[in-house]
Design a protein around this motif. Structure first.
Motif, PDB file in Angstrom:
ATOM      1  N   UNK A 119       0.831  -1.215   0.000  1.00  0.00           N
ATOM      2  CA  UNK A 119       0.000   0.000   0.000  1.00  0.00           C
ATOM      3  C   UNK A 119       0.857   1.253   0.000  1.00  0.00           C
ATOM      4  N   UNK A 120       2.128   1.116   0.372  1.00  0.00           N
ATOM      5  CA  UNK A 120       3.033   2.271   0.422  1.00  0.00           C
ATOM      6  C   UNK A 120       3.832   2.442  -0.863  1.00  0.00           C
ATOM      7  N   UNK A 121       3.810   1.412  -1.722  1.00  0.00           N
ATOM      8  CA  UNK A 121       4.622   1.433  -2.940  1.00  0.00           C
ATOM      9  C   UNK A 121       3.849   2.060  -4.091  1.00  0.00           C
ATOM     10  N   UNK A 122       4.492   2.968  -4.810  1.00  0.00           N
ATOM     11  CA  UNK A 122       3.920   3.560  -6.021  1.00  0.00           C
ATOM     12  C   UNK A 122       4.781   3.115  -7.197  1.00  0.00           C
ATOM     13  N   UNK A 123       4.176   2.388  -8.135  1.00  0.00           N
ATOM     14  CA  UNK A 123       4.944   1.932  -9.282  1.00  0.00           C
ATOM     15  C   UNK A 123       4.349   0.671  -9.873  1.00  0.00           C
ATOM     16  N   UNK A 124       5.146   0.013 -10.682  1.00  0.00           N
ATOM     17  CA  UNK A 124       4.760  -1.281 -11.260  1.00  0.00           C
ATOM     18  C   UNK A 124       5.693  -2.321 -10.645  1.00  0.00           C
ATOM     19  N   UNK A 125       5.108  -3.351 -10.044  1.00  0.00           N
ATOM     20  CA  UNK A 125       5.963  -4.269  -9.292  1.00  0.00           C
ATOM     21  C   UNK A 125       5.261  -5.597  -9.048  1.00  0.00           C
ATOM     22  N   UNK A 126       6.071  -6.584  -8.789  1.00  0.00           N
ATOM     23  CA  UNK A 126       5.630  -7.864  -8.247  1.00  0.00           C
ATOM     24  C   UNK A 126       6.798  -8.389  -7.435  1.00  0.00           C
ATOM     25  N   UNK A 127       6.500  -9.022  -6.315  1.00  0.00           N
ATOM     26  CA  UNK A 127       7.607  -9.554  -5.513  1.00  0.00           C
ATOM     27  C   UNK A 127       7.176 -10.782  -4.737  1.00  0.00           C
ATOM     28  N   UNK A 128       8.200 -11.532  -4.332  1.00  0.00           N
ATOM     29  CA  UNK A 128       8.016 -12.680  -3.450  1.00  0.00           C
ATOM     30  C   UNK A 128       8.925 -12.484  -2.254  1.00  0.00           C
ATOM     31  N   UNK A 129       8.377 -12.654  -1.059  1.00  0.00           N
ATOM     32  CA  UNK A 129       9.150 -12.467   0.167  1.00  0.00           C
ATOM     33  C   UNK A 129       9.032 -13.723   1.037  1.00  0.00           C
ATOM     34  N   UNK A 130      10.187 -14.256   1.454  1.00  0.00           N
ATOM     35  CA  UNK A 130      10.213 -15.453   2.294  1.00  0.00           C
ATOM     36  C   UNK A 130      10.743 -15.107   3.676  1.00  0.00           C
ATOM     37  N   UNK A 131       9.984 -15.469   4.703  1.00  0.00           N
ATOM     38  CA  UNK A 131      10.393 -15.269   6.093  1.00  0.00           C
ATOM     39  C   UNK A 131      10.594 -16.638   6.731  1.00  0.00           C
ATOM     40  N   UNK A 132      11.849 -17.014   7.009  1.00  0.00           N
ATOM     41  CA  UNK A 132      12.117 -18.361   7.547  1.00  0.00           C
ATOM     42  C   UNK A 132      11.514 -18.590   8.923  1.00  0.00           C
ATOM     43  N   UNK A 133      11.427 -17.551   9.757  1.00  0.00           N
ATOM     44  CA  UNK A 133      10.906 -17.719  11.112  1.00  0.00           C
ATOM     45  C   UNK A 133       9.503 -18.316  11.125  1.00  0.00           C
ATOM     46  N   UNK A 134       8.520 -17.583  10.594  1.00  0.00           N
ATOM     47  CA  UNK A 134       7.154 -18.130  10.538  1.00  0.00           C
ATOM     48  C   UNK A 134       6.922 -19.058   9.352  1.00  0.00           C
ATOM     49  N   UNK A 135       7.978 -19.272   8.540  1.00  0.00           N
ATOM     50  CA  UNK A 135       7.857 -20.095   7.314  1.00  0.00           C
ATOM     51  C   UNK A 135       6.718 -19.560   6.446  1.00  0.00           C
ATOM     52  N   UNK A 136       6.828 -18.269   6.139  1.00  0.00           N
ATOM     53  CA  UNK A 136       5.770 -17.587   5.402  1.00  0.00           C
ATOM     54  C   UNK A 136       6.298 -17.035   4.079  1.00  0.00           C
ATOM     55  N   UNK A 137       5.589 -17.365   3.000  1.00  0.00           N
ATOM     56  CA  UNK A 137       5.877 -16.812   1.682  1.00  0.00           C
ATOM     57  C   UNK A 137       4.773 -15.827   1.333  1.00  0.00           C
ATOM     58  N   UNK A 138       5.176 -14.637   0.889  1.00  0.00           N
ATOM     59  CA  UNK A 138       4.205 -13.622   0.494  1.00  0.00           C
ATOM     60  C   UNK A 138       4.423 -13.264  -0.972  1.00  0.00           C
TER      61      UNK A 138
END
Length: 348
Positions: A119-138
């Motif tokens: 919601x804070x990003x202005x632009x054209x984008x796609x991303x994948x984020x991996x957090x090992x602690x909670x084993x969460x992929x976004x």
């Protein structure tokens, strides 16, 4: 342009060892400047880079560590036009940047704001984020879906990529046509009009524009972070003209920020001609590129007229004698030869 691919979760045995490299290699044509892999435990991320901002410092996958442990890994494609303002805000929150890239802004925005980051990003984008602690992929896609992102669910795991061919390169994913989706694609009045999230391949899904998809051991969940809301237009014509020009100028100016030469893809139509006029620097020449189908058309004439004001035109002839034959021979080839671009850089 860039490209990325990866997986998260427990996949069938002996499928992770070489699959990440093979998936990432299918996207070589999207990122000619660099490629890299990151893997840890049940997750792997690969990236091919087309460098635009901070040519030496924006390499991905980008990893954030604390106390010698990885807390966040991100792969990202696109451009963030308000990254300078966000960098200042994040610095004030205590974040310390090591590069000038907008990729690191995305990394630290996710660390600071989590699922609210897009919601804070202005632009054209796609991303994948991996957090090992909670084993969460976004998985996140921009508001209008300018940048592609698709994924396949394999039991409790997910395989994802910028293009279907990257996902299909994983041995746990089978290529099967979804005939209803194919009919919808071929019979649609416009190729961009289709059921949101639907792919022509069975088992593959697109991240819907303006959506966050979260993958955890508990399952896959999606929610919208943005939707277009209609607002009654109340301005008179002169005010509207001024406001529309202001918005267009802001949008074009934001896309001109780059550490490489910038060019405009010019068709000769109203949209691209207006963009070229707004992008044209007052003290320089703007490079424009057009596709010439081999015959002189009204569009070609308009391109020539526009470039007398904006700068040079570079025409790339359509390859071959039959457009569909040429498409069949070139589209989807991961390692097709790259011709030297006389005007390298981004296309506005």
């Amino acid at each position: 342009m860039a490209g990325y691919a990866g997986f998260a979760g427990h996949l069938p045995e002996n499928t992770e060892d070489t699959s990440l490299k093979e998936m990432t290699e299918t996207l070589a044509c999207r990122g000619p400047d660099a490629s890299a892999l990151w893997a840890e435990g049940t997750a792997g991320l690969g990236h091919t880079r087309l460098a635009v901002v901070d040519l030496t410092g924006g390499r991905q996958p980008m990893v954030l560590t604390r106390g010698g442990r990885t807390v966040l890994t991100v792969v990202f494609t696109g451009e963030i036009y308000n990254h300078t303002r966000l960098r200042s805000e994040l610095t004030a929150l205590g974040h310390r940047f090591t590069t000038r890239s907008d990729s690191e802004v995305v990394l630290r925005a996710i660390d600071a704001w989590g699922e609210r980051a897009p919601t804070r990003l202005e632009g054209m984008f796609a991303y994948a984020a991996w957090e090992p602690g909670p084993r969460r992929l976004t998985l996140v896609r921009d508001r209008f879906g300018i940048k592609p992102l698709c994924y396949a669910r394999i039991d409790a795991a997910v395989v994802f990529g910028s293009e279907p061919k990257a996902v299909l390169a994983h041995p746990a994913v089978t290529a099967r046509l979804d005939l209803d989706a194919l009919r919808e694609l071929l019979l649609s009045a416009h190729p961009m009009i289709k059921t949101p999230g639907r792919c022509a391949l069975a088992g593959l899904e697109e991240v819907v524009p303006g959506t966050v998809v979260t993958v955890t051991p508990q399952g896959v969940h999606a929610h919208r972070y943005w939707s277009l809301s209609p607002v009654q237009h109340r301005d008179d014509l002169p005010t509207t003209v001024v406001r529309v020009r202001q918005l267009l100028q802001e949008a074009v100016t934001g896309q001109l920020v780059a550490d490489v030469p910038v060019s405009v893809l010019l068709s000769g139509g109203l949209d691209s001609s207006a963009i070229a006029a707004l992008a044209h620097p007052s003290d320089g020449t703007l490079h424009t590129l057009s596709v010439d189908l081999g015959n002189q058309t009204t569009s070609t004439s308009r391109c020539s007229t526009c470039t007398t004001r904006c700068g040079r035109i570079f025409r790339s002839p359509w390859p071959g004698t039959g457009p569909m034959n040429s498409l069949a021979a070139t589209v989807g080839s991961p390692r097709r030869p790259r011709r030297q671009n006389p005007f390298p850089g981004t296309v506005c």
